[in-house]
Write an enzyme that holds these catalytic residues in place. Structure first.
Site, PDB file in Angstrom:
ATOM      1  CE  LYS A 137      -3.571  -2.745   2.123  1.00 22.04           C
ATOM      2  NZ  LYS A 137      -4.745  -2.835   2.976  1.00 22.04           N
ATOM      3  CG  HIS A 177      -6.966  -3.113  -2.490  1.00 21.24           C
ATOM      4  ND1 HIS A 177      -7.495  -2.367  -1.469  1.00 21.24           N
ATOM      5  CD2 HIS A 177      -6.319  -4.159  -1.916  1.00 21.24           C
ATOM      6  CE1 HIS A 177      -7.175  -2.948  -0.312  1.00 21.24           C
ATOM      7  NE2 HIS A 177      -6.467  -4.036  -0.558  1.00 21.24           N
ATOM      8  CD  GLU A 193      -6.764  -0.310   1.413  1.00 24.85           C
ATOM      9  OE1 GLU A 193      -5.709  -0.145   0.773  1.00 24.85           O
ATOM     10  OE2 GLU A 193      -6.844  -1.036   2.419  1.00 24.85           O
ATOM     11  CD  GLU A 245      -7.575  -8.051  -0.336  1.00 25.05           C
ATOM     12  OE1 GLU A 245      -6.604  -8.431   0.320  1.00 25.05           O
ATOM     13  OE2 GLU A 245      -7.677  -6.905  -0.789  1.00 25.05           O
ATOM     14  CB  SER A 289      -6.598  -9.442   9.447  1.00 23.07           C
ATOM     15  OG  SER A 289      -7.015  -8.089   9.514  1.00 23.07           O
TER      16      SER A 289
HETATM   17  P1  PGA Z   1      -4.345  -6.508   5.577  1.00 18.68           P
HETATM   18  O1  PGA Z   1      -4.637  -5.973   4.089  1.00 18.68           O
HETATM   19  O2  PGA Z   1      -3.578  -7.796   5.443  1.00 18.68           O
HETATM   20  O3  PGA Z   1      -3.569  -5.416   6.233  1.00 18.68           O
HETATM   21  O4  PGA Z   1      -5.682  -6.733   6.219  1.00 18.68           O
HETATM   22  C1  PGA Z   1      -4.959  -6.860   3.054  1.00 18.68           C
HETATM   23  C2  PGA Z   1      -5.179  -6.095   1.777  1.00 18.68           C
HETATM   24  O5  PGA Z   1      -5.805  -5.029   1.806  1.00 18.68           O
HETATM   25  O6  PGA Z   1      -4.728  -6.513   0.693  1.00 18.68           O
END
Ligand code: PGA
Length: 253
Positions: free
Chosen positions: A11, A96, A98, A168, A214
């Site tokens: 990220k 993604h 985000e 995800e 996570s």
């Molecule tokens: P995370 O993120 O492992 O910090 O939960 C996963 C991702 O967004 O690809």
């Protein structure tokens, strides 16, 4: 048997100097594992050039976190597929949550980017996943089906064989709340069924479906033991070499 595929998504973390330190340490810790597991890291654009040099011959592949849906031209701030390929990038994360949530990316744009990446010779990792609100409202299957169909629209069977899907659940990203292995498997089985229905069983059997949200060294093994979970897209736990290499080793161990 599908070969496990673990991807680190850094990220917006790590300056180029920090990235060089992290990836240099990681490469040493995962040396010799590439026969058993595919590994990639997706650092920020600004570090790709330096990281690419370090990864040469290491068995760890290079990925990017996004790309433009345009080939070149007057698109301020965008990064093209050709620019990524020139730096030795192999994979690209597309859609993604985000990007969907903060930058308004739609299934339509995501499918456009996926086709564009494939046409240029990059291998897309296309992300789908429901929010907590959608899950609690009983809409998980609908959301996954809609995102699957929309984000992969127009892909041929041949394209699909070059594409990874990352499931995800938005509620598990960066929250410390992992989907339980059974909860994740339920969605992965749904994705596998959608793959069979859309692209046929022979293709569906080969497509890698990663879980993300996570994933850590101590929960990787039980997630990877599920029949339709073929790897992980890892955010936070990919930011230190010790933890990420332990996660990778536990996934195969
Ligand atoms: P995370 O993120 O492992 O910090 O939960 C996963 C991702 O967004 O690809």
């Amino acid at each position: 048997m599908r070969k496990l595929f673990i991807t680190g998504n850094w990220k917006m973390n790590k300056t180029a100097t920090e990235a060089v330190q992290l990836v240099s340490a990681l490469v040493k810790k995962v040396e010799g594992l590439s026969d058993k597991i595919d590994i990639a890291v997706c650092p920020p654009f600004t570090t790709l050039d330096r990281i690419s040099t370090i990864l040469k011959g290491s068995g760890v592949s290079l990925g990017a976190q996004n790309l433009s849906d345009k080939a070149s031209g007057a698109y301020t701030g965008e990064i093209s597929a050709a620019m990524l390929l020139d730096l030795g990038v192999k994979y690209v994360i597309i859609g993604h949550s985000e990007r969907r949530q903060y930058y308004g990316e739609t299934d339509e744009l995501i499918s456009k980017k996926a086709k564009f990446a494939l046409g240029a010779g990059l291998l897309p990792i296309v992300c789908i996943g429901e929010t907590l609100q959608e899950r609690e409202a009983g809409k998980m299957s609908n959301v996954i089906t809609t995102q699957f169909k929309g984000s992969l629209a127009g892909l041929t069977a041949e394209d699909m064989l070059k594409t990874t899907i990352a499931y995800e659940p938005v509620w598990a990203i960066g929250t410390g709340k992992t989907a339980s292995p059974d909860q994740a498997q339920e969605v992965h089985a749904l994705i596998r069924k959608l793959l069979v229905d859309t692209f046929g069983k022979a293709v569906a059997d080969k497509v890698i479906v990663q879980y993300g949200g996570s994933v850590k060294a101590d929960n990787a093994k039980e997630l990877m033991a599920k029949p339709d979970i073929d790897g992980a897209l890892v955010g936070g736990a990919s930011l230190d070499a010790e933890g990420f290499s332990a996660l990778i080793k536990n996934s195969i161990g």
